[in-house]
Write an enzyme that holds these catalytic residues in place. Structure first.
Site, PDB file in Angstrom:
ATOM      1  N   GLU A   1       8.039  -3.157  12.399  1.00 53.80           N
ATOM      2  CA  GLU A   1       7.833  -3.947  11.168  1.00 53.80           C
ATOM      3  C   GLU A   1       8.249  -5.403  11.377  1.00 53.80           C
ATOM      4  O   GLU A   1       9.031  -5.968  10.622  1.00 53.80           O
ATOM      5  CB  GLU A   1       8.587  -3.317   9.999  1.00 53.80           C
ATOM      6  CG  GLU A   1       8.130  -1.905   9.723  1.00 53.80           C
ATOM      7  CD  GLU A   1       8.641  -1.341   8.405  1.00 53.80           C
ATOM      8  OE1 GLU A   1       9.455  -1.995   7.735  1.00 53.80           O
ATOM      9  OE2 GLU A   1       8.191  -0.232   8.043  1.00 53.80           O
TER      10      GLU A   1
ATOM     11  N   GLU B   1       5.758   5.667  11.571  1.00 52.88           N
ATOM     12  CA  GLU B   1       6.907   5.925  10.685  1.00 52.88           C
ATOM     13  C   GLU B   1       6.368   6.399   9.351  1.00 52.88           C
ATOM     14  O   GLU B   1       5.423   5.817   8.828  1.00 52.88           O
ATOM     15  CB  GLU B   1       7.744   4.652  10.531  1.00 52.88           C
ATOM     16  CG  GLU B   1       9.054   4.886   9.804  1.00 52.88           C
ATOM     17  CD  GLU B   1       9.909   3.613   9.759  1.00 52.88           C
ATOM     18  OE1 GLU B   1      10.045   2.921  10.778  1.00 52.88           O
ATOM     19  OE2 GLU B   1      10.431   3.332   8.662  1.00 52.88           O
TER      20      GLU B   1
HETATM   21  C1  GAL Z   1      11.195   1.164   7.143  1.00 52.33           C
HETATM   22  C2  GAL Z   1      11.958   0.612   8.328  1.00 52.33           C
HETATM   23  C3  GAL Z   1      13.115   1.517   8.686  1.00 52.33           C
HETATM   24  C4  GAL Z   1      13.886   1.861   7.450  1.00 52.33           C
HETATM   25  C5  GAL Z   1      12.971   2.525   6.469  1.00 52.33           C
HETATM   26  C6  GAL Z   1      13.650   3.012   5.215  1.00 52.33           C
HETATM   27  O1  GAL Z   1      10.358   0.223   6.575  1.00 52.33           O
HETATM   28  O2  GAL Z   1      11.122   0.516   9.439  1.00 52.33           O
HETATM   29  O3  GAL Z   1      13.954   0.879   9.606  1.00 52.33           O
HETATM   30  O4  GAL Z   1      14.401   0.690   6.922  1.00 52.33           O
HETATM   31  O5  GAL Z   1      11.983   1.584   6.101  1.00 52.33           O
HETATM   32  O6  GAL Z   1      12.730   3.552   4.330  1.00 52.33           O
END
Ligand code: GAL
Length: 826
Positions: free
Chosen positions: A442, A519
């Site tokens: 991100e 993710e």
């Molecule tokens: C994502 C990020 C992670 C964590 C997660 C929590 O956007 O890549 O590191 O922060 O959100 O939901």
């Protein structure tokens, strides 16, 4: 403020360049191997004479918490400093405090500056040798002095690095001093730990030797092995040596030996390429993670002057835009989780058994892949993944030049990114487990045109060292035209974070592009806490309004009905991901709860709610949803507990597989049979509570498969201790994880028990940490007591180097106490 672009509409920009950048041949070219002498696999049964030594340099360090610049001087007297053994994380020993500079987002524990010193005797014959000290990881900004001489600084706390110390060594006493500065906060967006939190090694070689991380093995499934060996010559004159490569199989049998090759090597060093063949290779896979060992020797005048071992595996894999992922030609979905590096109550301090336990718990859930969010992991983690059969997405950065937090790595990116990325790839490129290099998570530069040049540069840094694996970045900007990392046209696979509703149209919007859900989910759950809701809750609701929902228990329901607004429940995303072959797989955020990022709750919450398993290692209920979907072993799991108010309508859920139906009974009376319909992942009954026994039976073709019972518990009466291992090694590192259960008189677990449990340890062991998995507990992790949380807590017992029995006794006011014996042996 985190910029979330998840709700942005996907503007279709059909650019097939991601997939065209790399031909499949490159991706299938199976690479492999790993190059540490501390291999976990079976050692070959050989008597090779070796002139290289690699010894653990973890013992007998002195530590001071605070700044002490004079400590770099060899004359400094550290007699009053604390003596300890590495790996060490001083943050985990501290007290939670909202005012700690790392803030709750960083785990709410102290950071600061610390100094380490160690007195040691130089290795034998050091004047004719090359002596190197290797730090697997120091968080962060480490600076190292040997006998008062400055060796250097390493800002990034997740990188491994080495210094050659030969020229500063002297006969007799030598002093190494390390300053660690983790004072500038906020830094990482999660708990980083502070200190020399990974292993340290002292390596001694001849003046002509194989460089550190100096072998690179690439293979194909026909057993052709290409070996590059980086030779170094620090002798100040050109010399002739011979190089031999040997391969040992998993049983330790020598199966291939190359001809001895004569090379002339001047002081600039040389890379020697060799080709070997393993006939009928046994391939590395997640089910059978078979490894081979390459042993490279340098000989001079018929004498072996260096021996270097490289573990490797033989496997091929492929990402395909239509069919998804395949390993060794067999289609499979990447069923992954993201993991941060902390080990719960042990903090960031690396412990191989603690990592292995995490991986065992993941394996039993059906996980076959791990994303090292969002930084290079400890070498032991990768060794375990090779050995246990996990695929790995090895990730370098959470930010580039643009910050996420004021004092994060963006401050060092310009000066250090090339070195850090190269070191990661060079260190890790022989691991068969690694299938993807991630250049970032991100990353802010996806939102502006500076992203193009940096992406190209980082990809080329990786490809210069390893062309056999795809490069990916975990993206959130779903508008292809506005995503400048995508626009760089340099990545091999499209990595999308969240946005599960966009999976459906991905091939239409990105024809020919390989796709991985890097993710997903970010569901929120507290183990053992149940709260029904008519609709799924998004906590927080959006990026603008303050979070005011929540409950006085500082908890989130374990019914899988709460998630962050940018994510989804576990079921929502998995239903989408499983539908489409072109979704190569997913990495659920996260396998375990981790310290820091306690979203959505404010202080005293200090660890995450995202885990499928809590911080102590106790599975939440969703664990069994995945287990029922991701494994073939029969699963039947019912929730919630059975202690409610008379007459309350309770939702009873069951996750199951390998059965046609489940029948539920309350106190012997059937409440009906149910089976999953359509894309259901669980079945559900509404039951008016009455105390007694709730029983579920799964059946296939009319035959019982599994039975599960949950009973109304009475008052807490006794303690039960269950050790994951009753026999451990007396090596000062091994662990036994002892689960503490609060039971009623009849032996039922008391679901809301929060009794304070006191521990006493006798014999040759110590309590390395305690926990209960509650995200808002401010009790210390280094203690001999812990309150139970929803009936459970955990004591982690560590061996000393003395053999013998370890006795752990648990007591609690008003409860029958109990003890457990753990054998610690050689
Ligand atoms: C994502 C990020 C992670 C964590 C997660 C929590 O956007 O890549 O590191 O922060 O959100 O939901």
């Amino acid at each position: 403020m985190r910029i979330k672009s998840y709700i942005k509409v996907l503007i279709i920009s059909v650019l097939g360049f991601l997939s065209s950048f790399h031909c499949d041949a490159k991706l299938t070219s199976p690479l492999i191997a790993k190059q540490e002498t501390i291999s976990l696999a079976k050692k070959p049964n050989t008597n090779l004479s070796t002139s290289r030594t690699k010894i653990s340099f973890n013992k007998d360090w002195k530590f001071f918490l605070g700044d002490k610049p004079v400590a770099k001087s060899p004359a400094f007297n550290d007699v009053k400093w604390r003596k300890l053994t590495l790996p060490h994380d001083w943050s985990i020993e501290g007290k939670f405090d909202e005012k700690n500079p790392a803030k709750p987002e960083g785990g709410g524990l102290p950071t600061g500056i610390g100094w380490y010193r160690k007195e040691f005797t130089a290795p034998a014959n050091f004047a004719n040798r090359i002596i190197t000290i290797t730090f697997d990881g120091v968080y962060k900004n480490s600076e190292v002095w040997i006998n008062g001489n400055y060796l250097g600084k390493r800002p990034y706390g997740y990188s491994s690095f080495s210094y050659e110390i030969s020229r500063f060594l002297k006969a007799g006493k030598n002093i190494i001093a390390v300053k660690v500065d983790n004072s500038a906060q906020p830094d990482s967006r999660w708990y980083s730990g502070s200190g020399i939190y990974r292993n340290v090694w002292l390596i001694s070689t001849a003046k002509i030797s194989i460089a550190n991380s100096g072998t690179y093995v690439s293979t194909n499934n026909n057993g052709q092995i290409k070996v590059d060996v980086q030779l170094q010559n620090k002798s100040l004159k050109t010399q002739n040596v011979n190089v031999v490569n040997m391969i040992y199989d998993g049983e330790g049998k020598l199966i291939v030996k190359s001809k001895s090759r004569e090379v002339t090597i001047d002081t600039s060093g040389k890379v020697i390429n060799g080709n070997l063949t393993v006939k009928n290779p046994i391939l590395w896979s997640v089910e059978n993670p078979n490894q081979y060992k390459l042993v490279t020797q340098i000989l001079q005048n018929n004498k072996v002057i260096d021996t270097y071992e490289t573990m490797f595996g033989i496997r091929s894999f492929n990402f395909n835009a239509e069919k998804g992922f395949s390993l060794n030609g067999k289609p499979m979905k990447i069923l992954g989780v993201c993991l941060h590096h902390d080990l719960g109550a042990l903090g960031a301090a690396v412990n191989t058994r603690a990592i292995e336990r995490q991986l065992e718990i993941m394996k039993a859930m059906g996980v076959n892949a791990i994303r090292t969010a969002h930084n290079p992991p400890a070498p032991e983690f990768l060794d375990l993944c090779d050995k246990m059969g996990f695929l790995v997405m090895d990730e370098a950065f959470d930010m580039w030049a643009k910050k996420k937090n004021k004092n994060d790595y963006h401050l060092n990116f310009a000066e250090w990114h090339k070195r850090d990325l190269e070191d990661m790839v060079r260190r890790d490129r022989n691991h068969p487990s690694i299938i993807l290099w991630s250049i970032g998570n991100e990353i802010r530069e996806q939102f502006d045109s500076t992203g193009i040049a940096i992406t190209k540069e980082l990809v080329s840094i990786v490809k210069n060292l390893d062309e056999t694996r795809p490069v990916i970045s975990a993206l959130t900007e779903t508008n292809a035209e506005k995503n400048f990392i995508y626009q760089a046209n340099a990545l091999d696979v499209y990595g999308l974070n969240y946005n599960h509703k966009l999976y459906k149209d991905f091939p239409k919007n990105y024809p020919g592009v390989k796709f991985l859900a890097t993710e997903t989910t970010s569901a929120l759950e507290t183990r053992g806490f149940y709260d029904t809701a008519d609709t799924i809750r998004r906590w927080p609701k959006n990026g603008k309004t303050k979070f005011t929902e929540g409950n006085k228990e500082w908890s989130a329901s374990a019914y899988d009905n709460v998630s962050a607004y940018w994510g989804s429940t576990h079921e929502e995303t998995w239903k989408e991901a499983k539908k489409y072959d072109y979704v190569s797989g997913l990495f659920v955020w996260t396998g375990f709860d981790y310290l820091g990022e306690p979203l959505p709750y404010p202080w005293p919450a200090r660890s995450s709610y995202f885990g499928i398993v809590d911080l102590a290692g106790f599975p939440k209920d969703s664990y069994y949803m995945y287990q029922s979907e991701w494994t073939d072993k029969p699963v039947l799991h019912i929730l919630p507990h059975w202690n409610w108010q008379q007459g309350k309508s309770v939702e009873v859920w069951a996750y199951y597989n390998e059965a046609d139906e489940v029948e539920l009974y309350l106190n012997g009376k059937s409440l009906g049979k149910k089976s999953k319909q359509g894309d259901d992942l669980h079945i559900q009954w509404n039951v008016n509570f009455e105390p007694g026994t709730l029983k579920a039976v799964s059946r296939k073709n009319g035959k019982d498969v599994l039975t599960r019972e949950v009973k109304t518990a009475g008052a807490a009466a006794k303690i039960e201790l269950i050790a994951d291992r009753k026999s451990i090694k007396a090596d000062g590192k091994d662990l036994s994880f002892v689960t503490v259960r609060i039971l009623d008189a009849a032996g039922n677990i008391v679901p809301n028990a929060d009794n304070l449990v006191n521990f006493k340890i006798e014999g040759n062991g110590l309590i390395a940490g305690v926990d209960n998995g509650f995200q808002a507990s401010l009790e210390p992790f280094k203690a001999n007591y812990r309150k139970a949380f929803h009936g459970l807590c955990l004591a982690i017992i560590q061996s000393t180097e003395k053999t013998g029995e370890i006795k752990l006794t648990a007591t609690s006011d008003g409860l029958i106490s109990t003890s457990i014996l753990i054998n610690s042996g050689k």
